[in-house]
Design a protein around this motif. Structure first.
Motif, mmCIF file in Angstrom:
data_model
loop_
_atom_site.group_PDB
_atom_site.id
_atom_site.type_symbol
_atom_site.label_atom_id
_atom_site.label_comp_id
_atom_site.label_asym_id
_atom_site.label_seq_id
_atom_site.Cartn_x
_atom_site.Cartn_y
_atom_site.Cartn_z
ATOM 1 N N ILE A 1 0.983 -1.222 0.158
ATOM 2 C CA ILE A 1 -0.037 -0.079 -0.011
ATOM 3 C C ILE A 1 0.812 1.245 0.045
ATOM 4 O O ILE A 1 1.967 1.241 0.758
ATOM 5 N N ARG A 2 0.569 2.324 -0.810
ATOM 6 C CA ARG A 2 1.232 3.398 -0.844
ATOM 7 C C ARG A 2 0.639 4.478 -1.060
ATOM 8 O O ARG A 2 -0.433 4.653 -1.917
ATOM 9 N N TRP A 3 0.690 5.710 -0.351
ATOM 10 C CA TRP A 3 -0.136 6.936 -0.583
ATOM 11 C C TRP A 3 0.755 7.819 -1.567
ATOM 12 O O TRP A 3 2.053 8.065 -1.197
ATOM 13 N N ILE A 4 0.366 8.069 -2.683
ATOM 14 C CA ILE A 4 1.083 8.682 -3.789
ATOM 15 C C ILE A 4 0.435 10.232 -4.058
ATOM 16 O O ILE A 4 -0.614 10.411 -4.301
ATOM 17 N N ASP A 5 1.635 11.008 -3.954
ATOM 18 C CA ASP A 5 1.080 12.597 -4.126
ATOM 19 C C ASP A 5 0.450 12.818 -5.356
ATOM 20 O O ASP A 5 1.051 12.262 -6.396
ATOM 21 N N LEU A 6 -0.736 13.253 -5.491
ATOM 22 C CA LEU A 6 -1.349 13.654 -6.730
ATOM 23 C C LEU A 6 -0.503 14.579 -7.777
ATOM 24 O O LEU A 6 -0.717 14.225 -8.896
ATOM 25 N N HIS A 7 0.266 15.384 -7.266
ATOM 26 C CA HIS A 7 1.230 16.297 -8.041
ATOM 27 C C HIS A 7 2.350 15.828 -8.504
ATOM 28 O O HIS A 7 3.496 16.820 -8.919
ATOM 29 N N ASP A 8 2.914 14.518 -7.950
ATOM 30 C CA ASP A 8 4.375 14.290 -8.298
ATOM 31 C C ASP A 8 4.706 13.589 -9.535
ATOM 32 O O ASP A 8 4.140 12.348 -9.738
#
Length: 134
Positions: free
Chosen positions: A105-112
């Motif tokens: 599971i990973r939280w991915i920055d919407l703007h990265d």
């Protein structure tokens, strides 16, 4: 309408503090949204609730899911197939933990922009741009 052999899924877009919760299945290299295929006769939101519980070990926040849209893109791990996805904006009731076929599971920055090569086509080309517009 999807052609025979195409993949129909229901997925959750769970965004917190500008980051999207993504999952990577065992034996795969790309991240996608939590969710999966409805069982025969199962409605999309019911399938999503079941899949989120199976994959993340927690529930969707009651009454909080709302449709983001229907999207399609080439399947990430099944050559020649197309994914047709109903996406719901949702939040979780509980803390997600990798379960069942989920390896990570990973939280991915919407703007990265550096995250884009890690994302399945549907997520990269359809869902992330839609979420950035909200």
């Amino acid at each position: 309408m999807a052609a025979d052999g195409d993949i129909r899924v229901a997925c959750a877009a769970i965004v917190r503090d500008g980051a999207l919760l993504c999952v990577r299945k065992v034996g795969t290299g790309l991240f996608m949204l939590p969710g999966g295929k409805p069982e025969p006769g199962e409605e999309g939101l019911a399938a999503l609730q079941r899949e989120v519980m199976e994959e993340l070990g927690c529930a969707l926040h009651p009454g909080g899911a709302r449709p983001l849209g229907r999207y399609k893109a080439p399947a990430a791990h099944e050559a020649g197939r197309t994914v047709h996805a109903d996406i719901w904006l949702a939040d979780l009731s509980g803390v997600p933990q990798a379960q069942a076929e989920i390896a990570e599971i990973r939280w991915i920055d919407l703007h990265d922009p550096k995250a884009e090569p890690l994302l399945a086509p549907l997520l990269r080309t359809q869902v992330m741009p839609a979420l950035r517009q909200l």
